[in-house]
Motif scaffolding. Sequence first.
Motif, mmCIF file in Angstrom:
data_model
loop_
_atom_site.group_PDB
_atom_site.id
_atom_site.type_symbol
_atom_site.label_atom_id
_atom_site.label_comp_id
_atom_site.label_asym_id
_atom_site.label_seq_id
_atom_site.Cartn_x
_atom_site.Cartn_y
_atom_site.Cartn_z
ATOM 1 N N ALA A 46 -7.006 83.270 11.914
ATOM 2 C CA ALA A 46 -6.133 83.646 12.828
ATOM 3 C C ALA A 46 -5.865 83.088 13.477
ATOM 4 O O ALA A 46 -5.071 82.856 14.702
ATOM 5 N N ASP A 47 -7.181 82.071 14.404
ATOM 6 C CA ASP A 47 -6.941 81.831 15.669
ATOM 7 C C ASP A 47 -7.042 79.828 15.662
ATOM 8 O O ASP A 47 -8.285 79.553 14.104
ATOM 9 N N ARG A 48 -7.242 79.287 16.639
ATOM 10 C CA ARG A 48 -7.044 77.648 16.166
ATOM 11 C C ARG A 48 -6.966 77.046 17.918
ATOM 12 O O ARG A 48 -6.139 77.785 19.222
ATOM 13 N N PHE A 49 -8.534 76.861 18.373
ATOM 14 C CA PHE A 49 -8.211 75.787 20.035
ATOM 15 C C PHE A 49 -8.016 74.986 19.888
ATOM 16 O O PHE A 49 -8.334 74.851 21.531
ATOM 17 N N PHE A 50 -7.541 73.764 19.484
ATOM 18 C CA PHE A 50 -6.926 72.436 19.324
ATOM 19 C C PHE A 50 -5.812 72.640 19.271
ATOM 20 O O PHE A 50 -5.036 73.575 18.320
ATOM 21 N N PRO A 51 -5.055 71.535 19.074
ATOM 22 C CA PRO A 51 -3.724 71.425 18.604
ATOM 23 C C PRO A 51 -3.688 71.155 16.949
ATOM 24 O O PRO A 51 -4.961 70.602 16.744
ATOM 25 N N VAL A 52 -2.800 70.954 16.645
ATOM 26 C CA VAL A 52 -2.068 70.690 15.678
ATOM 27 C C VAL A 52 -1.358 69.162 15.645
ATOM 28 O O VAL A 52 -0.566 69.379 16.162
ATOM 29 N N ASP A 53 -2.042 68.096 14.312
ATOM 30 C CA ASP A 53 -1.346 66.742 14.909
ATOM 31 C C ASP A 53 -1.394 66.308 13.835
ATOM 32 O O ASP A 53 -2.139 66.208 13.130
ATOM 33 N N PHE A 54 -0.345 65.958 13.596
ATOM 34 C CA PHE A 54 0.061 65.855 12.182
ATOM 35 C C PHE A 54 1.342 64.871 12.267
ATOM 36 O O PHE A 54 0.843 63.888 11.267
ATOM 37 N N SER A 55 1.257 64.016 13.070
ATOM 38 C CA SER A 55 1.016 62.296 13.660
ATOM 39 C C SER A 55 2.215 62.230 13.846
ATOM 40 O O SER A 55 2.876 60.426 14.089
ATOM 41 N N THR A 56 3.480 62.617 12.813
ATOM 42 C CA THR A 56 4.835 62.576 12.709
ATOM 43 C C THR A 56 5.446 63.555 12.567
ATOM 44 O O THR A 56 4.852 64.461 11.734
ATOM 45 N N THR A 57 6.694 63.651 12.683
ATOM 46 C CA THR A 57 7.815 64.724 12.472
ATOM 47 C C THR A 57 7.874 64.789 10.975
ATOM 48 O O THR A 57 7.635 63.654 9.926
ATOM 49 N N ARG A 58 8.088 66.114 10.242
ATOM 50 C CA ARG A 58 7.694 66.130 8.444
ATOM 51 C C ARG A 58 9.117 66.918 8.127
ATOM 52 O O ARG A 58 9.898 68.057 9.063
ATOM 53 N N GLU A 59 9.379 66.734 6.739
ATOM 54 C CA GLU A 59 10.628 66.966 6.669
ATOM 55 C C GLU A 59 10.795 67.390 4.702
ATOM 56 O O GLU A 59 10.144 67.122 4.114
ATOM 57 N N ALA A 95 13.213 79.317 12.701
ATOM 58 C CA ALA A 95 13.561 78.715 14.333
ATOM 59 C C ALA A 95 12.074 78.617 15.332
ATOM 60 O O ALA A 95 11.687 80.191 15.910
ATOM 61 N N LEU A 96 11.294 78.097 15.167
ATOM 62 C CA LEU A 96 10.207 78.118 15.834
ATOM 63 C C LEU A 96 10.850 77.629 16.885
ATOM 64 O O LEU A 96 11.426 77.165 17.604
ATOM 65 N N PRO A 97 9.888 78.364 19.119
ATOM 66 C CA PRO A 97 10.016 78.532 19.448
ATOM 67 C C PRO A 97 10.504 76.830 20.125
ATOM 68 O O PRO A 97 9.647 76.162 20.104
ATOM 69 N N GLY A 98 11.590 76.830 20.526
ATOM 70 C CA GLY A 98 11.835 75.656 20.928
ATOM 71 C C GLY A 98 12.366 74.122 20.510
ATOM 72 O O GLY A 98 12.349 73.556 20.669
ATOM 73 N N ASN A 99 12.551 75.335 19.404
ATOM 74 C CA ASN A 99 13.297 74.260 18.668
ATOM 75 C C ASN A 99 12.581 73.269 18.203
ATOM 76 O O ASN A 99 12.676 71.867 17.522
ATOM 77 N N TYR A 106 1.427 70.288 17.497
ATOM 78 C CA TYR A 106 1.740 71.630 18.664
ATOM 79 C C TYR A 106 0.348 72.355 18.959
ATOM 80 O O TYR A 106 -0.645 71.999 18.826
ATOM 81 N N SER A 107 0.764 72.874 19.826
ATOM 82 C CA SER A 107 -0.429 73.250 20.962
ATOM 83 C C SER A 107 -1.430 74.284 20.681
ATOM 84 O O SER A 107 -0.547 75.325 19.488
ATOM 85 N N PRO A 108 -2.596 74.942 21.031
ATOM 86 C CA PRO A 108 -3.025 76.315 20.013
ATOM 87 C C PRO A 108 -2.530 77.188 20.692
ATOM 88 O O PRO A 108 -2.413 78.577 20.063
ATOM 89 N N ALA A 109 -1.572 77.451 21.809
ATOM 90 C CA ALA A 109 -0.360 78.688 22.399
ATOM 91 C C ALA A 109 0.388 78.593 21.613
ATOM 92 O O ALA A 109 1.201 79.817 20.739
ATOM 93 N N GLU A 110 0.747 77.815 21.118
ATOM 94 C CA GLU A 110 2.265 77.484 19.647
ATOM 95 C C GLU A 110 1.376 77.880 18.229
ATOM 96 O O GLU A 110 2.102 78.312 17.041
ATOM 97 N N TYR A 111 -0.131 78.122 17.718
ATOM 98 C CA TYR A 111 -0.716 78.120 16.452
ATOM 99 C C TYR A 111 0.053 79.402 15.135
ATOM 100 O O TYR A 111 0.009 79.028 14.590
ATOM 101 N N ALA A 112 -0.461 79.989 16.556
ATOM 102 C CA ALA A 112 0.078 81.519 16.075
ATOM 103 C C ALA A 112 1.618 82.033 15.380
ATOM 104 O O ALA A 112 2.170 82.281 13.778
ATOM 105 N N ALA A 113 2.472 81.398 16.097
ATOM 106 C CA ALA A 113 4.061 80.726 15.685
ATOM 107 C C ALA A 113 4.574 80.347 14.374
ATOM 108 O O ALA A 113 4.624 80.698 13.494
ATOM 109 N N LEU A 114 3.166 78.341 14.023
ATOM 110 C CA LEU A 114 3.742 77.923 13.473
ATOM 111 C C LEU A 114 3.031 78.558 11.933
ATOM 112 O O LEU A 114 3.312 78.481 10.458
ATOM 113 N N ARG A 115 2.192 79.472 11.970
ATOM 114 C CA ARG A 115 1.046 79.927 11.010
ATOM 115 C C ARG A 115 2.355 80.961 10.657
ATOM 116 O O ARG A 115 2.010 80.935 9.256
#
Length: 684
Positions: free
Chosen positions: A585-598, A623-627, A656-665
Amino acid sequence: MRRFILNSSLLLGLLCNYQPAAAQKAAALKPPISFGDVSAADFGPNPTPVAADSAAEAEVLCDYGQSRIVGATEKFQVVFDRTTRIHILRKAGYEWATVRVPLYVDDDQREKLSNLKGFTYNMVGGKVEKTKLDPSSGVFSEKIDKNHVLYSFTLPNVKEGSVVEFTYTITSDFLFNLQDWQFQHSIPTRWSEYRVTLPSFFRYKEITHGYLPFAASDQAWVPYSTGYHQNQQTGYGSVNTGPTQTTSISTQALAQRWVLQNAPAFREEPFMAAAQDYMRSVHFELAGSDFTGHDFHDLSNTWEKIGAALLADERFGVVLNQNSPLATEAKALRTRLPDARARAEAVLRLVQQHVKYNGQERLYTSQPTRKTYEQHQGNSADVNLLLLQTLRAAELSANPVLLSTRTHGRIVTDMPLLSQFNYTIAHVVLPDGELLLDATEPLLPMEMLPERCLNEQGRLLTTTGAWVPLTSKRNYLEYTKADFKLDDTGTLRGTMRQGYSGYAGLAARQQVFSQGESSYKTRLGRRWTDWQLTTPPTLLELEDPSKAFAVDLAMTLPGPETPANTLYLPLMQAVGLNNNPFRHADRFFPVDFSTTRELTQVVSLALPARYTVQEKPADLQLALPGNAGKFLYHVAQPTPDRLEITSRLQLTKTSYSPAEYAALREFYSRAIAKHAEMLVLQRQ
């Protein structure tokens, strides 16, 4: 790494000119742990919720370290003391009873380990019994490389429920090597504290990593004194071997303290780079000295100095300027391929044909490039310095780029340290632009770097030096196209093509080559437990990295054993996302995909005349915040006998920052839930 040499005249200036100034005197703080003071309370459950993890194999009860600088004979030294107490909860935690202490060595100087003591405590009949570590027989040393020796010891008589405790001192002549401190571990930590005391005539740069808040982080100027020992000099300038002269030095010191309390176990998460970038830690670099109060001597390194030293190193720059074993072939390319880009690609493939990467990420070569060529393999530096040699032999403007791979950690650009790098690639200047090349991965097209290299930025080694971005224009792309037909019995038959492009293509090809084609095909079939693969999968474009890799499958989903008037078809669940990589439910560090994904899935279903659509999933757009991401789910029925479902998930950011994690999940959860919705058909 560099050795600090004290200038005696500066020391005399300190002794003669220093005038005490008003300073804030910090209250003396008692150490949080006293070695040997273990009681029954240390064996009890942790009252704090964060460390009461039923799955924890062990927990750090207290980890306390302190570093201080003291005078010695003709030099200053760093003295580091550490005391640690750990509760072993399960057999899996026995490994925490083994302690490893790395020491730095350089020529005739070395760090020294002393005052080593250790005990294992067990509760026996309601009383605490202890077993002592024997340093004379239980400590082992191992040479890691020319600059590092590893000492290790294991606390004796460890059982489930044991408390182990150890303490030791490291004395170092290397003032640049002020001990770093890691507050967080892969097991819970009740208390971790680090203190440093730095006299005013030495200045250090400080950097902290991690996201957990400190329970305490304070500093104060405190009185400081130490003895400095000088050898007596004869009239001819030689050192007298008799008694030394001791001088007392008094000044102020900066006392710093950090505390992390009740830290949960650091857990590995999907899509993260180097764990050490996210664990709470503090690091230091010697910046300079000022023994007079007005004459600062900058002792810190610069990127320019590092680059110059590396280009003069016999395992790097000297190798770079030697002739390539492939020089004859490279020269032939100059006349055959006048186009610089085509020639660069030909050189890349030439090196890859002759030399394979052995999987070792290294900054320095392990052997002469001639030997690498003859043995047909080498570490990353062996392979890519051979590439640079050969590019230059083909009359291309090529220079090395130093980088840190994703698992090695991010580069801190305002702290020039060679140890931040562990990898080298090639930078090529072309008439129409620039290229970054890496010969370690033949499964990639020329314009793509291995994903491990996509770590923000690297340092270009030229006469001036520069930072270059380590990004990719190619993304991670998965595409699935399925064509199914439903017969009168309710059986689904059809074909499916799974396509992988960009970094998805690399990942898929790596799986095929590491497992073997036969094993890959077998594992592929296990994904669909209810479906049957009617023919073996066909692999397409496996060898050509410039093209998308694809797998063709023929599939059947048997109908119900007895005729049913209503059918529930899990079409998108079979071909699309079916599990969320973000479990916590929580994460204290960024989600790092290294590249964009589709990720795109398109399913076409042909219906027999006896079946009609009773219920279909509703369309959905997210849509995620900030497109920062989009999800589209659309169901169309162009004709009564045909249904088409399209799903597309796009992530437009690489991090994606920790603040964006909940929305991404939640974004992933809702996409997966939509894929799980059934198509409901009614039999006429």
